[in-house]
Design an enzyme around this catalytic site. Sequence first.
Site, PDB file in Angstrom:
ATOM      1  N   ASP A 172      22.053 -21.333 -43.858  1.00  0.00           N
ATOM      2  CA  ASP A 172      22.911 -21.682 -44.990  1.00  0.00           C
ATOM      3  C   ASP A 172      23.610 -20.419 -45.489  1.00  0.00           C
ATOM      4  O   ASP A 172      22.949 -19.466 -45.904  1.00  0.00           O
ATOM      5  CB  ASP A 172      22.049 -22.307 -46.096  1.00  0.00           C
ATOM      6  CG  ASP A 172      22.893 -22.878 -47.226  1.00  0.00           C
ATOM      7  OD1 ASP A 172      24.110 -23.042 -47.046  1.00  0.00           O
ATOM      8  OD2 ASP A 172      22.312 -23.159 -48.295  1.00  0.00           O
TER       9      ASP A 172
ATOM     10  N   ASP B 106      29.318 -24.582 -44.047  1.00  0.00           N
ATOM     11  CA  ASP B 106      28.468 -23.406 -44.254  1.00  0.00           C
ATOM     12  C   ASP B 106      26.983 -23.626 -44.011  1.00  0.00           C
ATOM     13  O   ASP B 106      26.181 -22.778 -44.353  1.00  0.00           O
ATOM     14  CB  ASP B 106      28.698 -22.839 -45.659  1.00  0.00           C
ATOM     15  CG  ASP B 106      28.052 -23.678 -46.733  1.00  0.00           C
ATOM     16  OD1 ASP B 106      28.060 -24.909 -46.595  1.00  0.00           O
ATOM     17  OD2 ASP B 106      27.533 -23.101 -47.695  1.00  0.00           O
ATOM     18  N   GLU B 107      26.618 -24.769 -43.438  1.00  0.00           N
ATOM     19  CA  GLU B 107      25.197 -25.013 -43.155  1.00  0.00           C
ATOM     20  C   GLU B 107      25.051 -25.695 -41.812  1.00  0.00           C
ATOM     21  O   GLU B 107      25.874 -26.531 -41.457  1.00  0.00           O
ATOM     22  CB  GLU B 107      24.582 -26.038 -44.109  1.00  0.00           C
ATOM     23  CG  GLU B 107      24.550 -25.760 -45.515  1.00  0.00           C
ATOM     24  CD  GLU B 107      23.899 -26.962 -46.224  1.00  0.00           C
ATOM     25  OE1 GLU B 107      22.832 -27.437 -45.796  1.00  0.00           O
ATOM     26  OE2 GLU B 107      24.475 -27.413 -47.204  1.00  0.00           O
TER      27      GLU B 107
END
Length: 359
Positions: free
Chosen positions: A12, A106-107
């Site tokens: 993350d 973003d993860e």
Amino acid sequence: MSQKQRKIIHIDMDAFFAAVAQLDNPELQGKPVVVASPKPRGVISAASYEARKFGVRSAMSSQVAKKLCPELIFVPSDFLRYKLLSNQIRGIFKEYTDLIEPLSFDEAFLDVTENKKKRLSATLIARDIRAQIYKETGLTASAGISSNKFIAKIASDYNKPNGQKTVIPTEIADFVAALPIHKFFGIGKVTAAKMLNLGIFTGKELREQSLEFLEKHFGNSAQHYYNLARGIDTSEVKPSRTTKSVATEHTFETNLTSEIYMEEALKKITNSLVKRLKKAKLKGKTITLKIKYSDFSVQTRSKSIAYFTDEESMIFSVVKSLLYQEKPKESVRLLGISLSKLDNIKNNKSVSIQLKFDF
Ligand SMILES: [Mg+2]
């Protein structure tokens, strides 16, 4: 349970959108920055750690955020840049495994049970991936490492920012027992509130409930919660997600009460969505209308059509039928449209992330 023990990493990025703004604009470094419209009804999509010290959080309204931190700096989003970085980071993951399941820009989950580097320690792989991301992009990431997605996802939050946490299988029971209910991945706000009302505050209390008790209160989800309380999650890392969608939504300055105005707004939102679809060369079959009311409750209405489309008039006619399908129950604060069941056969897998745009 004869299954081989899996090794899952959840990566993350730290305050991704805000961190990108600070990376690209060095004068913003060390300052409270949010990615959001500064209009009172704007919604924060990311807050830098400096902004978080003032209590500013993502999903908060710009108005509330400004009250908490008068010197807050608002920057606009830059989705092309996020997408580019996201692809670059994906490239790093690919050096280790092809079993990558992105959850957003973003993860992502990575299954490194078998990995291209033939390494045994997922903890060390996570450390190297984070170092490589930093070296190649200048951005920091955090990681959670465990034997399933559920625990890995929660663990990545533990030593944020720029940290990581490993929960080995024998530690899972204690880890879950100590976990506050609102931290459970997969237990939403409404369910969490219901559990608190029933005296279930942590994983420990959730585990003490019988399956019958959970069924009585949570119906079909009972078995899922029963498993989560025991740290059991057998879901696999799915490299190609089936829930891919492109969404556009808009929060209004003043709540809308008339369907005529809603229809007008939806026309604009459809237009903006279609531009995104064409740019990304995506077509889809399922059209979903999202309505957020003044009391913040959210309603979604979906319809699937027989073929893949990116055609504005087609999408708008479905959106219109969804709008008039039922009277809005209150004045409307936000409207959104998303297209899912996407046709990404001719697209490479790099677009298999949730693309969500404000306009
Ligand atoms: Mg993040």
